[in-house]
Design an enzyme around this catalytic site. Structure first.
Site, short mmCIF file in Angstrom:
data_model
loop_
_atom_site.label_atom_id
_atom_site.label_comp_id
_atom_site.label_asym_id
_atom_site.label_seq_id
_atom_site.Cartn_x
_atom_site.Cartn_y
_atom_site.Cartn_z
CD GLU A 188 -2.92 -1.20 2.29
OE1 GLU A 188 -4.01 -1.76 2.11
OE2 GLU A 188 -2.60 -0.70 3.38
CB CYS B 30 1.03 5.67 10.75
SG CYS B 30 2.76 5.65 11.22
CG LEU C 297 12.73 5.25 21.26
CD1 LEU C 297 14.10 4.59 21.18
CD2 LEU C 297 12.85 6.66 21.84
CG HIS C 298 7.66 2.48 18.80
ND1 HIS C 298 6.83 3.52 18.43
CD2 HIS C 298 8.21 1.99 17.65
CE1 HIS C 298 6.85 3.64 17.11
NE2 HIS C 298 7.68 2.74 16.61
CB CYS D 109 7.32 -5.99 8.19
SG CYS D 109 8.71 -5.21 9.06
#
EC number: 2.1.1.192
Length: 382
Positions: free
Chosen positions: A95, A353, A234-235, A115
């Site tokens: 996409e 996102c 990062l998260h 991924c």
């Protein structure tokens, strides 16, 4: 007689195209002419290239093609966001999302079908990994979107459409779609070079952003081969939590990642790294997490981009309440950390996102997945 596969010109950067043309006895300026026809004018037929010699065009027609991936669907949001679903074969898709704003037009492109990083909060990872995209398939997303958008554009509404200013529809490219770009480095690199090439798309290094989950060795290579704006997923403010949310952290922990960021800044076109931080209710959004994040952010020149989580059933996670996001952002700003919060976009076309799953077999679950596309639009505190 065995047929020879024709070369897809979309995937050749300037050096590779010059080498190809040189093999036919052509001069470098012919390669530049050809590159402008393909990428600036969006030509998909060699017959249209009327300032090239007829025998040269015949050679191109025999040995080359200009082909992007097939488009399965295009969707348009009520807020102007547009999304294309490209077929990569075997029932899989990628996409690509275009986000228009008053002062820019941003294209979010994919680098892999699926991924392998498998971040806990990202539905793309939950879909699994299909394959790496070829350079032609990566740049082909930009090539296709540019052609479609420019053909339909009302000049008065283009970003920067004032007299004497740049009126391109796509002013920024972010490699934040499906996949980890730095795990497909050999195909991503020529695509990036084409984005920057004045004979192709001519984008500024500051306007092309690669987002990575932290593939440290390839961050170092990118800083040498093609330094441009860098965003790091990062998260989490500590290794224990990041190991859980971003499994790649077990291979490249935070101390190695921060050191790589500092090395990258020596070559980067911007004087900061963007740290992306998906806000997860009760997981990484407490006052203690904010304090830890402040200490981490002070170790490298950076800005924080807080991202509201877009829920999907398999994650088992919830979005942080808006009030909690505001408090969290304010704590960072009060500590002197430049902080932005993303605004949701394109929620009615499932263009999110971290939510780009490239589903082909079932495109009917938009309400169920409740995904939103997010882009940075505001600074929380001046």
């Amino acid at each position: 007689m065995e047929s020879v596969e024709r070369v897809n010109l979309l995937g050749l950067d300037g050096a590779a195209l010059s080498e190809l043309v040189g093999q036919w006895g052509g001069k470098p300026f012919r390669a530049r002419q050809l590159q402008r026809w393909v990428h600036q004018r969006g030509a998909d037929s060699f017959d249209a290239m009327t300032d090239l010699a007829r025998d040269f065009r015949a050679q191109l027609a025999r040995d080359c093609v200009i082909e992007a991936l097939p488009v399965n669907t295009e969707q348009r949001s009520s807020d102007g966001t547009r999304k294309w679903l490209f077929d990569v074969g075997q029932g899989n898709a990628i996409e690509t999302v275009f986000i228009p704003e008053d002062d820019r037009g941003t294209l979010c492109i994919s680098s892999q079908a699926g991924c392998v990083v498998n971040c806990r909060f990202c539905s793309t990872g939950h879909q699994g990994f299909n394959r790496n995209l070829r350079a032609s398939e990566i740049i082909g997303q930009l090539w296709w979107a540019k052609r479609v958008l420019e053909a339909a554009a009302d000049t008065a509404r283009l970003p920067g459409g004032k007299a004497g200013e740049d009126t391109r529809v796509i002013s920024n490219v972010v490699m934040m779609g499906m996949g980890e770009p730095l795990l497909n480095y050999d195909q991503v690199l020529p695509a990036l070079r084409l984005m920057l090439d004045d004979n192709a798309y001519g984008l500024s290094r500051r306007r092309v952003t690669v987002s990575t989950s932290g593939v440290v060795p390839m961050m170092d290579r990118l800083s040498q081969d093609c330094p441009l704006a860098l965003a790091v997923s990062l998260h989490a403010p500590n290794d224990a939590l990041r190991d859980e949310l971003v499994p790649l952290n077990r291979k490249y922990p935070l101390n190695a990642l921060l050191a790589a960021c500092e090395r990258y800044l020596a070559h980067a076109p911007r004087d900061f790294i963007t740290f992306e931080y998906c806000m997860l209710d009760g997981i990484n959004d407490t006052d203690q997490h904010a304090r830890e994040l402040i200490q981490l952010a002070r170790q490298v020149r950076c800005k924080l981009n807080l991202i509201p989580f877009n829920p999907f059933p398999a994650s088992g996670l919830k979005r942080s309440p808006s009030a909690r996001v505001r408090v969290f952002a304010q704590r960072l700003m009060d500590a002197g950390i430049v902080t932005t919060v993303r605004k949701t976009r394109g929620d009615d076309i499932d263009a999110a996102c971290g939510q780009l799953a490239g589903e082909v077999r079932d495109r009917t679950r938009i309400t169920e997945r409740n995904a939103t596309r997010t882009i940075p639009i505001q600074q929380v505190h001046a």
